[in-house]
Structures are given as C-alpha cells and as structure tokens.
Design a protein around this motif. Structure first.
Motif, PDB file in Angstrom:
ATOM      1  N   GLU A 252       2.189  -2.725  10.395  1.00 29.51           N
ATOM      2  CA  GLU A 252       2.056  -3.527   9.179  1.00 29.51           C
ATOM      3  C   GLU A 252       2.810  -2.886   8.017  1.00 29.51           C
ATOM      4  OE1 GLU A 252      -1.509  -5.689   6.656  1.00 29.51           O
ATOM      5  OE2 GLU A 252      -1.856  -3.650   7.417  1.00 29.51           O
ATOM      6  N   ARG A 253       2.641  -1.588   7.841  1.00 29.61           N
ATOM      7  CA  ARG A 253       3.340  -0.928   6.736  1.00 29.61           C
ATOM      8  C   ARG A 253       4.847  -0.944   6.939  1.00 29.61           C
ATOM      9  NH1 ARG A 253       2.433   5.118   3.976  1.00 29.61           N
ATOM     10  NH2 ARG A 253       3.404   4.520   2.008  1.00 29.61           N
ATOM     11  N   GLN A 256       6.153  -4.177   5.797  1.00 27.26           N
ATOM     12  CA  GLN A 256       6.210  -4.209   4.332  1.00 27.26           C
ATOM     13  C   GLN A 256       7.410  -3.420   3.809  1.00 27.26           C
ATOM     14  OE1 GLN A 256       2.355  -2.574   3.451  1.00 27.26           O
ATOM     15  NE2 GLN A 256       1.257  -4.489   3.845  1.00 27.26           N
ATOM     16  N   GLU A 302       3.902 -12.784  10.049  1.00 25.27           N
ATOM     17  CA  GLU A 302       2.720 -12.241   9.395  1.00 25.27           C
ATOM     18  C   GLU A 302       1.398 -12.783   9.951  1.00 25.27           C
ATOM     19  OE1 GLU A 302       0.604  -9.775   6.853  1.00 25.27           O
ATOM     20  OE2 GLU A 302       2.738  -9.772   7.332  1.00 25.27           O
TER      21      GLU A 302
END
Length: 317
Positions: A252-253, A256, A302
């Motif tokens: 997830e990071r 981002q 996402e």
C-alpha cells in the motif's frame, strides 16, 4: 553479518530501494548500474539512476546507497567515478556481472570476466581516481561462459585495491537458473584476503544459512529474494517470520509512493511486477495480482487492495 540489497537493473529502482530499506535493516544498498561509454556523464544521469544522491546518498530510512558503474574503458570509468564522488556517492561499486545480452555485446558486464587483466585495469584506475577513504568494490559472477578464470579475476581485483568483492554464484551462461554454486564462492573467499560477500539464490533464512555454510562468507547480498519477501532481512537477523498481513501495508505504501512518478501504465506496472515476485513466497500476492492484472492505473487497483487489507484485518471467526 552484513546484509546488502543488491543492484537489480529494472527491478530495484529508487522506489523499490526506498520501500525495502524502509522495512529492512540493511547495512547498505547498491544502485542500478550507471552505464559509462566513452563520455564524462552529466550530473543528471547520476541523479536519474541514483536520486538518493540529492539526499546525502541515503534512502528515506537513512540506509547508504553505493553507486554502481558499468564500463570497460579504465580512464573513462575512473573519470565518472570521480564525478560520482563529487556528487556525494559514499562508495563506488564496479559491475562485472551483468548477464544482459545488450550490455555484453557492447563489452560490458560479465563478458569482461574473460579478460582478467581488463577487470584489474578498470578497478585500479577507479581506485586511483577517488579519494583513499572512499571504498571501491567489485561485483562479479563466477565467470562468463565458465568459471575457469574466477580466481584470476578475484586476485586481480584484490591487487587493484578493491575493498571487498561480491560474487554471484553462477556464470553468465548459467543466468539465474538454480542452483547457485555457493561452494565455488568459497574457493574465491579462500584465495583472497579481502572480504567476500556471497550472492545468489537466497530466498529464505534457510537458504541464507546454507549459503553461509557452503561459501564460508558471513556477509550476504540479497536480490530477488528480498523483493519476493520484503521482510527477509528481519528473518535473517532475528528469526522472526513474516505474514501476509505485514506485507500488504508495504504494498500500500509503495503504491502511494509511486503515484505521480510516471504514466498510469508505468505506475501500475511497477506494482504488478512486485506482486509477481511476491507470488513465490505469498500465494495471496498471486490472488491479488489476478484481481488487478487488467487494471492500467493505481486508482482502479485501489479497491482490490483495500479489500485485501480488510480481509487480513478482520477478526478471526
């Protein structure tokens, strides 16, 4: 035990180095190679392949990044090494291991292992071109077509003043096909008086233990195994195994971080590439990849990621 993140062209770029060193206690990592071919490169080329130079040559987590050069002209490689140091590189690593056909056709990478005298000359020229307190290291394979010249190359590197030598336990011809011949790394370690770092086919803590035992090398460079399991370093240092619930937030990071760094397709491709490697360790990565494989941007990926995060966060019934 020193643990180093390997230079992996097209895989361990700035974003992957950042993500892996965020969660792994590495001693240092090595950039993708900067190709030197007859010219003194402008600073922008070094910054392209090693953006960390703009941040003290360290990753976000503070892990040092050594800059790797690939080339066969001793004077030109040395001149570019000096420039890299001026830009803040803390150490220079020389690539004599790349098996890529394009690189080898242009007299670079593993093909140079057929010419131990040239490997020595390049290393010596770089050693003389940079300050004495700047380490110069070499990464090589066992050889090009075979390993007949492995000791000649290692001894030449040592004589040229290399601070240490990293050896991938296969020849160029053997590519990345298992196994890696860790015992042959051990023969090199016994022949030289500089530290030797073992590399190749280390996917698990058990692989690392056997590599150390067969090679006699305490220090290891981790490549694809570290991409497949971002917490492999923790397992090697502490024995603590990782879980998919710990891996997903790293993905997830990463998503981002890469948002806005390229085209939609490029950003999505980076995530898919990493999940593809993770499938070796985590079947759940393969399942997530199946859900997003047709998506062409992070935005449409996402929902699948959030669904996977919710699943691992849900209390057991």
């Amino acid at each position: 035990m020193k643990l180093i993140l390997a230079p992996m062209e097209g895989l361990a770029d700035f974003w992957v180095r950042q993500a892996l060193t965020d969660v792994g206690n590495y001693d240092w990592c090595v950039s993708e190679f900067v190709r030197v071919n007859g010219l003194l490169l402008p600073p922008k080329v070094f910054y392209r392949w090693c953006p960390e130079l703009k941040n003290g040559a360290r990753t976000r987590a503070g892990v040092p990044v050594h800059l790797q050069l690939l080339g066969s002209d001793p004077a030109c490689v040395a001149e570019n090494a000096a420039r890299a140091i001026e830009l803040g590189a803390p150490a220079i690593d020389l690539n004599f291991g790349c098996p890529a056909k394009t690189v080898n056709r242009h007299r670079g990478g593993a093909v140079l292992l057929d010419e131990p005298e040239l490997v020595h000359a390049v290393t010596l020229a770089v050693r003389r071109a940079v300050p004495a307190d700047i380490p110069v290291s070499v990464k090589m394979r066992l050889g090009n077509e075979d390993d007949a010249l492995s000791l000649d190359n290692a001894l030449g590197v040592e004589a040229a003043g290399a601070a240490w030598l990293t050896v991938h336990g296969r020849t160029k011809r053997q590519g990345y096909k298992p196994p890696a011949f860790w015992d042959r790394i051990g023969l090199i370690r016994e022949a030289v008086n500089i530290p030797v770092i073992a590399n190749g086919e280390i996917w698990t803590a058990e692989d690392a233990r056997r590599c150390q035992q067969e090679s006699g090398c305490a220090d290891l460079m981790l490549g694809r195994g570290a991409v497949a399991d971002p917490l492999l370093v923790r397992a090697l240092r502490t024995g603590q195994m990782s879980s998919w619930a710990e891996i997903l937030p790293i993905v997830e990071r990463f998503m981002q971080d890469v948002a806005g760094t390229g085209t939609d397709a490029q950003e999505a491709g980076r995530v898919k590439q990493w999940l593809s490697y993770m499938r070796r360790q985590w079947p759940e990565a393969g399942q997530l990849l199946q859900h997003i494989k047709r998506e062409t941007c992070l935005r449409t990926m996402e929902p699948s990621l959030q669904q996977a995060l919710a699943a691992v966060s849900a209390p057991a019934s």
